[in-house]
Design a protein around this motif. Structure first.
Motif, PDB file in Angstrom:
ATOM      1  N   THR A  92       0.852  -1.180   0.000  1.00 42.19           N
ATOM      2  CA  THR A  92       0.000   0.000   0.000  1.00 42.19           C
ATOM      3  C   THR A  92       0.894   1.238   0.000  1.00 42.19           C
ATOM      4  OG1 THR A  92      -1.778  -1.132   1.180  1.00 42.19           O
ATOM      5  CG2 THR A  92      -1.763   1.281   1.261  1.00 42.19           C
ATOM      6  N   ALA A  93       0.624   2.178  -0.901  1.00 36.13           N
ATOM      7  CA  ALA A  93       1.458   3.380  -0.980  1.00 36.13           C
ATOM      8  C   ALA A  93       1.327   4.188   0.312  1.00 36.13           C
ATOM      9  CB  ALA A  93       1.043   4.217  -2.182  1.00 36.13           C
ATOM     10  N   PRO A  94       2.466   4.649   0.866  1.00 40.90           N
ATOM     11  CA  PRO A  94       3.815   4.390   0.393  1.00 40.90           C
ATOM     12  C   PRO A  94       4.271   2.984   0.754  1.00 40.90           C
ATOM     13  CG  PRO A  94       3.906   5.622   2.432  1.00 40.90           C
ATOM     14  CD  PRO A  94       2.455   5.500   2.078  1.00 40.90           C
ATOM     15  N   HIS A  95       4.949   2.321  -0.182  1.00 44.72           N
ATOM     16  CA  HIS A  95       5.476   0.998   0.102  1.00 44.72           C
ATOM     17  C   HIS A  95       6.393   1.045   1.322  1.00 44.72           C
ATOM     18  CE1 HIS A  95       5.046  -0.303  -4.402  1.00 44.72           C
ATOM     19  NE2 HIS A  95       3.895  -0.085  -3.799  1.00 44.72           N
ATOM     20  N   ASP A 150      -5.702   1.719  -3.670  1.00 44.22           N
ATOM     21  CA  ASP A 150      -5.033   2.884  -4.229  1.00 44.22           C
ATOM     22  C   ASP A 150      -5.202   4.094  -3.309  1.00 44.22           C
ATOM     23  OD1 ASP A 150      -4.131   1.614  -6.536  1.00 44.22           O
ATOM     24  OD2 ASP A 150      -5.964   2.080  -7.656  1.00 44.22           O
ATOM     25  N   GLY A 176       9.015   9.147  -4.962  1.00 43.74           N
ATOM     26  CA  GLY A 176       7.662   8.663  -5.187  1.00 43.74           C
ATOM     27  C   GLY A 176       7.285   8.609  -6.658  1.00 43.74           C
ATOM     28  N   SER A 184       6.108   4.975  -8.182  1.00 46.61           N
ATOM     29  CA  SER A 184       4.752   4.846  -8.723  1.00 46.61           C
ATOM     30  C   SER A 184       4.734   4.778 -10.242  1.00 46.61           C
ATOM     31  CB  SER A 184       3.886   6.025  -8.258  1.00 46.61           C
ATOM     32  OG  SER A 184       4.374   7.243  -8.788  1.00 46.61           O
ATOM     33  N   GLY A 191       6.144  13.407  -4.582  1.00 46.34           N
ATOM     34  CA  GLY A 191       6.808  12.227  -4.057  1.00 46.34           C
ATOM     35  C   GLY A 191       8.042  12.514  -3.258  1.00 46.34           C
ATOM     36  N   ALA A 219       2.378  10.235  -0.838  1.00 42.47           N
ATOM     37  CA  ALA A 219       1.587   9.083  -0.415  1.00 42.47           C
ATOM     38  C   ALA A 219       1.688   8.832   1.083  1.00 42.47           C
ATOM     39  CB  ALA A 219       2.026   7.840  -1.184  1.00 42.47           C
ATOM     40  N   ASP A 226      -1.071   8.772  -4.265  1.00 36.49           N
ATOM     41  CA  ASP A 226      -0.029   8.176  -5.084  1.00 36.49           C
ATOM     42  C   ASP A 226       0.367   9.173  -6.170  1.00 36.49           C
ATOM     43  OD1 ASP A 226       1.233   5.431  -6.169  1.00 36.49           O
ATOM     44  OD2 ASP A 226       0.340   6.481  -7.857  1.00 36.49           O
TER      45      ASP A 226
END
Length: 560
Positions: A176-179, A209, A237, A241, A299, A323, A340
């Protein structure tokens, strides 16, 4: 209308028969590897340990590929790189106590760089959980407490039936963003206990998302279209993404110059007329960003390195797309858009009006010219030659991994990454020993192209054991070691601050002879032969080491 029960898949007769008659001899460890396979994993990294033997025994009955490294932090770095290169979650299998704790530095880097790592560790038997002291080997009062401040989420399975759900929840969290990295603990007796549960089949852990709010992207589009001097800062980011195409489309539509952060290298073409490149530790770049009337930050949290050591003070309106909600406006007031990067840029592109500014390329060229003049005035020809030699030798799409070393500090600013997701470094958390084990993980992820690792001699000493791993698996990694006799960047920092350095001079091995003792070819190079030696090593399948004795210097800081 769709009801929840309409979404439940009906098992076929064959599936029912298989569920009612699972293979004999399975344990909790089998549930671990079956769940990972059901989630789509193909490769796992790690090291075995006494409490984790149930999981490792189950690997024999699994289609998963196991890649074992020689130290847990290195296994974590390899998993980190595998996650960055593939965009998939990378399983990391660990033992209890000391083995688990050794992974902390790697998990901190994964957290700082948003790399999706699913760490699955064993624990003491379930009776020892909860803070009691029963005298088990490797026992910690609260093992999770050591990781809770580092990873995104913590999960525990106290019974075999909890294992699939715990791992699936962790998997979804990691992606799930952010990873980021996540932590799963399973007691030893749960891993070794026999189970009659059905074989785990496909698991659904699809992350949600992180979608931008339309009213915010509408305001952002309006501000950008009507700005006089818009500028874009593209962070990691954008790379994670896969939004570099949308970034370029937006920049060209509104004629906005783009600077990429060190984590965002490759997000925007280096030689594009609107590219300010990555000279973030330069006051000329900082002044240009401060002069923007609208600054779009995508990002990036505008942390220490991206803000020229927090000297950046924007005078215009800041729009921040991020994110990680905790990073929104954490350093500067902004129109914060929690989303994202790819989805937010797409939403802005759908509504932003075209803006034309024929002076933008001229202003970009002027800034880069002033940066070049400043560097050229510092007698740093050797350093620039070495950066250029590495770039010339490295194939355009081959990934590179950089340790915390002077050459990496140069590369952050001066290296043309050419493509997104091809340049990675330990600048997220700043730990030593990242480059070589990470490069090994990247070679596992994509064996179709060579991988470059770059270390100083100090950082290289953290990872020498992994030469055995490289040889064992035949991984196509070339390791460039710049030998300057110690911790070069710390030597510079201390000398500048205190007049002399302490604890920075190191006795080193003969790196070429050492590599060859592992069965890895090694070569001693010079700045003049570096391009040819690196190119040859990169073109030769399998691991190799190139050693460059050189005393490199950093360019003068310009954040004051």
């Amino acid at each position: 209308m769709t009801h929840d029960h309409d979404l439940v898949l009906r098992p076929t007769p064959a599936q029912i028969e298989a569920a009612l008659n699972p293979p004999p001899g399975r344990t909790g460890g089998d549930l671990v590897v079956e769940t990972l396979s059901g989630l789509g994993a193909t490769t796992v990294f790690g090291l075995p340990g006494q409490h984790a033997l149930g999981t490792f025994d189950a690997l024999r009955r699994s289609p998963l590929r196991y890649v074992g490294l020689r130290a847990e932090n290195n296994a974590g770095f390899a998993a980190d790189a595998y996650g960055r290169i593939t965009g998939e979650a990378a399983p990391l299998l660990l033992s209890t106590g000391p083995g688990a704790l050794l992974s902390l530095a790697a998990l901190q880097e994964a957290a700082a760089a948003s790399a999706p790592v699913v760490a699955i560790a064993s624990q003491v038997p379930a009776a020892g959980l909860g803070g009691g002291r029963r005298g088990y080997l490797h026992e910690l009062r609260d093992q999770q407490a050591s990781f809770r401040d580092v990873v995104k989420s913590v999960h525990t399975a106290r019974t075999p039936s909890q294992i699939p759900s715990a791992i699936a929840a962790a998997w979804e969290s990691a992606l799930t963003a952010p990873h980021g990295p996540v932590w799963v603990e399973i007691p030893q007796d749960v891993l070794t206990a026999e189970t009659t549960l059905p074989v785990v089949t496909a698991m659904d852990a699809t992350p949600e998302d992180v979608v931008p709010r339309p009213e915010l992207t509408a305001v952002a589009a309006h501000l950008l279209a009507h700005a006089e001097r818009p500028v874009i800062v593209a962070g990691g980011g954008v790379v994670r993404s896969d939004a570099s195409g949308k970034l370029r489309a937006l920049a060209e539509r509104i004629d906005a110059p783009v600077v990429t952060t060190f984590g965002g290298k490759g997000a925007f073409p280096w030689k594009h007329p609107l590219s300010l490149q990555s000279w973030l530790e330069d006051r000329h770049t900082t002044d240009f960003l401060e002069d923007a009337d609208v600054l779009l930050v995508v990002g990036s949290g505008l942390g220490e390195l991206s803000s020229n050591y927090h000297t950046f003070a924007p005078r215009g309106r800041v729009i921040q797309i991020e994110a990680d909600a905790g990073k929104l406006e954490s350093n500067h007031p902004a129109l914060g858009i929690h989303a994202d990067a790819r989805l937010a840029l797409q939403a802005i592109l759908e509504t932003v009006g075209e803006r034309t500014d024929p002076t933008a390329p001229e202003r970009v060229a002027a800034v880069l010219g002033r940066v070049r003049d400043r560097i050229d005035a510092q007698d740093l020809g050797l350093e620039q030659r070495v950066v250029a030699a590495v770039r010339e030798a490295l194939p355009a799409r081959a990934p590179s991994f950089w340790d915390m070393t002077i050459l990496a500090y140069w590369a952050w600013s001066a290296f043309d990454a050419r493509h997104p997701n091809t340049m990675h470094s330990a600048q997220g958390a700043g730990g030593l020993g990242y480059a070589f084990p990470a490069a090994l993980g990247a070679a596992v992820a994509d064996p179709s192209r060579p991988v470059l690792a770059v270390s100083g001699d100090g950082g290289a000493m953290y990872s020498l054991a992994e030469l055995a791993t490289a040889r064992q698996y035949g991984l196509d990694v070339t390791w460039l070691i710049v030998d300057d006799g110690g911790y070069g960047i710390l030597r510079e920092y201390m000398t500048d601050a205190y007049g002399e350095a302490t604890g920075t001079e190191l006795t080193r091995p003969d790196f070429v002879a050492l590599a060859e003792s592992f069965g890895v070819p090694g070569v001693l190079t010079t700045p003049d032969t570096l391009t040819a030696d690196l190119a040859k090593s990169l073109a030769t399948p399998g691991p190799s080491v190139v050693v460059l004795p050189a005393l490199l210097r950093m360019f003068e800081p310009t954040h004051l």
